[in-house]
Design an enzyme around this catalytic site. Structure first.
Site, short mmCIF file in Angstrom:
data_model
loop_
_atom_site.label_atom_id
_atom_site.label_comp_id
_atom_site.label_asym_id
_atom_site.label_seq_id
_atom_site.Cartn_x
_atom_site.Cartn_y
_atom_site.Cartn_z
N HIS A 2 13.90 31.44 -34.47
CA HIS A 2 14.76 32.86 -34.39
C HIS A 2 14.36 33.40 -33.12
O HIS A 2 14.28 33.05 -32.04
CB HIS A 2 14.45 33.59 -35.75
CG HIS A 2 15.38 34.71 -35.87
ND1 HIS A 2 16.51 34.94 -35.21
CD2 HIS A 2 15.34 35.53 -37.02
CE1 HIS A 2 17.00 36.16 -35.56
NE2 HIS A 2 16.46 36.29 -36.76
N HIS A 13 22.35 26.76 -31.26
CA HIS A 13 22.77 27.72 -32.08
C HIS A 13 23.43 27.38 -33.35
O HIS A 13 24.26 26.49 -33.21
CB HIS A 13 23.49 28.72 -31.34
CG HIS A 13 23.45 30.34 -31.94
ND1 HIS A 13 24.16 30.53 -33.14
CD2 HIS A 13 22.57 31.26 -31.78
CE1 HIS A 13 24.12 31.76 -33.40
NE2 HIS A 13 23.10 32.33 -32.69
N ASP A 44 18.26 33.74 -26.00
CA ASP A 44 16.79 33.92 -25.65
C ASP A 44 16.27 33.34 -24.60
O ASP A 44 15.31 33.36 -23.91
CB ASP A 44 15.91 33.29 -26.91
CG ASP A 44 16.00 34.04 -27.86
OD1 ASP A 44 15.76 35.06 -27.80
OD2 ASP A 44 16.36 33.65 -29.32
C1 COA Z 1 18.87 27.42 -33.46
C2 COA Z 1 18.68 26.12 -34.14
C3 COA Z 1 17.76 26.05 -35.43
C4 COA Z 1 20.14 25.88 -34.61
O1 COA Z 1 20.28 24.75 -35.32
P1 COA Z 1 21.10 23.85 -36.28
O2 COA Z 1 22.44 24.54 -36.37
O3 COA Z 1 20.26 23.67 -37.57
O4 COA Z 1 21.35 22.84 -35.55
P2 COA Z 1 20.19 21.32 -35.74
O5 COA Z 1 18.73 21.71 -35.59
O6 COA Z 1 20.74 20.70 -37.09
O7 COA Z 1 20.43 20.63 -34.37
C5 COA Z 1 21.62 19.76 -34.32
C6 COA Z 1 21.34 18.70 -33.09
O8 COA Z 1 21.11 19.08 -32.07
C7 COA Z 1 19.78 19.12 -31.47
N1 COA Z 1 19.26 20.20 -31.14
C8 COA Z 1 19.62 21.56 -31.46
N2 COA Z 1 18.95 22.39 -30.82
C9 COA Z 1 18.17 21.78 -29.98
C10 COA Z 1 17.22 22.02 -29.08
N3 COA Z 1 16.90 23.47 -29.05
N4 COA Z 1 16.65 21.33 -28.23
C11 COA Z 1 16.96 19.91 -28.22
N5 COA Z 1 17.59 19.61 -29.22
C12 COA Z 1 18.41 20.63 -30.23
C13 COA Z 1 19.05 18.76 -32.80
O9 COA Z 1 17.73 17.95 -32.52
C14 COA Z 1 19.85 18.03 -33.41
O10 COA Z 1 20.14 16.61 -33.09
P3 COA Z 1 20.16 15.34 -33.89
O11 COA Z 1 21.46 15.42 -34.45
O12 COA Z 1 20.17 14.17 -32.86
O13 COA Z 1 19.04 15.24 -34.96
C15 COA Z 1 18.45 25.06 -33.04
O14 COA Z 1 19.44 24.84 -32.14
C16 COA Z 1 16.93 25.01 -32.57
O15 COA Z 1 15.97 24.81 -33.24
N6 COA Z 1 17.08 25.80 -31.33
C17 COA Z 1 15.74 26.14 -30.55
C18 COA Z 1 15.28 27.65 -31.11
C19 COA Z 1 16.13 28.64 -30.66
O16 COA Z 1 16.21 28.72 -29.53
N7 COA Z 1 16.15 29.54 -31.42
C20 COA Z 1 17.12 30.91 -31.18
C21 COA Z 1 18.38 30.71 -31.77
S1 COA Z 1 19.25 32.01 -31.21
#
Ligand code: COA
Length: 376
Positions: free
Chosen positions: A225, A264, A315
């Site tokens: 987050h 996201h 971010d």
């Molecule tokens: C924000 C977040 C948790 C949302 O995730 P989500 O909707 O749950 O999506 P998922 O984590 O299921 O990701 C879907 C796919 O994209 C990939 N992915 C998502 N965000 C990624 C990232 N920042 N870097 C690399 N791969 C990423 C995942 O590994 C997954 O790949 P797969 O299907 O091969 O396993 C995720 O994008 C993340 O962890 N981002 C980094 C943290 C961040 O910047 N947070 C601030 C959000 S405003």
């Protein structure tokens, strides 16, 4: 998204509608965020953070007089007393500013004579107190933990300018203040994100606003987050120049490393806040005559989008913009908290005003019934 064996269960509550709100609308298809009907990017370009905080907490954009009264009610420079400073002095030097903020807010609750009164008007009074106190807690705890003297906030400065002044000791130039103000507006509110939802869950037990925002600060700290802006900058710093940027992203993809500041839950084609922040950040970098971080960030974005179709979230530009402003990395997530305090308070007020306990169900997957046989 429902799980195959459990059609009513959506891991991570993805796609689950958990409430009604009049505060903001996140539209991932149009890539638009509106705050009580106003486009957040327009506000970021033209309004002050004080006006937006009033919009969120009180419910409408203020006129000049209302803005003046609202700013007065924030009590700039009035929140820190000797006891609070002694509290920060007693903390281990390694305390992260988010943990200091959490503790500082809890401390504030004790000196509110009407802490458990959750009426609409009392909540607005407390929200203003929290909006005024949060930047002062962050700046003072930061300086005290660094062994530096705290700097008293000035009533003639905006929230944006005061924050930078009380943390860093210098009043920012107008360009820096404008960009920092815009970043606060873009961070102010964003629907049922994890910290806001945490605040609403706590509010739904009729717990007080201080407890709700303390929980929200804890949720925001996590790297998935708000903590992502600090982690994103640490990765950017591993890249020495534009030439290494592509390589760094390809390495992350090859090793399945999550790059913070990308992806996201709601926006799959790009975060509505990013274009404005990038535009203002880019103008800033050019005006300052140093586009290194903007250029590195752009290459990383291009490679991530090309290879994985994953876009940066707010971010990512915040990270390099704050770095270019000379803000120490541990302050990035607290800055997010300073801004999001307005959205949290608005949601807590909305929850208290029409409350129903938030208490979902779960599917039991543990062992079947066993009978207790006593100690063997
Ligand atoms: C924000 C977040 C948790 C949302 O995730 P989500 O909707 O749950 O999506 P998922 O984590 O299921 O990701 C879907 C796919 O994209 C990939 N992915 C998502 N965000 C990624 C990232 N920042 N870097 C690399 N791969 C990423 C995942 O590994 C997954 O790949 P797969 O299907 O091969 O396993 C995720 O994008 C993340 O962890 N981002 C980094 C943290 C961040 O910047 N947070 C601030 C959000 S405003």
């Amino acid at each position: 998204m429902a799980e195959k064996n459990h059609p009513n269960y959506s891991p991570g509550l993805e796609g689950v509608v958990a409430g009604l709100t009049k505060i903001s609308r996140v539209d991932p298809d149009k890539q638009v965020l509106t705050l009580r009907g106003y486009d957040a990017t327009e506000l970021a370009d033209q309004a002050s953070f004080e006006e937006v905080a009033h919009l969120l907490v009180v419910g409408h954009l203020p006129n000049k007089k209302e803005k003046e009264n609202f700013t007065k009610d924030l009590g700039v420079g009035e929140h820190l007393n000797e006891d609070m400073i002694a509290l920060f002095k007693a903390m281990p030097k390694e305390t992260h500013p988010m943990d200091a903020l959490r503790t500082g807010i809890s401390f504030l609750a004790g000196s509110d004579e009407d802490v458990t009164n959750n009426s609409h008007d009392e909540n607005i009074r407390k929200a203003k107190r929290l909006l005024g106190a949060t930047p002062e807690i962050v700046a003072t705890s930061w300086r005290v933990l660094q062994g530096k003297e705290p700097i008293e906030a000035r009533s003639d400065l905006s929230i944006a300018a005061n924050f930078l002044y009380t943390c860093l000791g210098e009043v920012p130039d107008p360009l820096t203040e404008k960009l920092f103000n815009a970043s606060l507006i873009l961070y102010a509110e964003h629907g049922f994100n994890a910290s806001t939802f945490s605040a609403r869950v706590i509010a739904s037990t009729l717990s007080d606003i201080y407890g709700c925002v303390t929980g929200a600060v804890a949720a925001l700290k996590g790297p998935l987050h708000g903590g992502a802006n600090e982690e994103a900058m640490k990765v950017l710093l591993q890249v020495k120049d534009v030439k290494q940027a592509e390589e760094r992203v390809l390495k992350a993809i090859a090793t399945k490393e999550k790059l913070m500041g990308f992806g996201h839950r709601v926006y799959k084609n790009g975060d509505s806040r990013v274009p404005t922040l990038k535009k203002l950040g880019s103008q800033y970098a050019e005006a300052k005559g140093d586009t290194k971080w903007r250029d590195i960030a752009q290459v990383m974005e291009d490679v991530m989008v090309r290879e994985k179709g994953i876009h940066p979230n707010v971010d990512f530009p915040s990270a390099w913009i704050y770095y270019q402003m000379g803000i120490p990395i541990p302050l990035y997530t607290p800055i997010f908290a300073v801004a999001r305090m307005s959205g949290w308070c608005a949601h807590i007020i909305e929850q208290h005003d029409a409350n129903r306990l938030l208490r979902p169900s779960c599917i039991y997957e543990g062992p079947e019934y066993k009978s207790y046989k006593g100690l063997a």
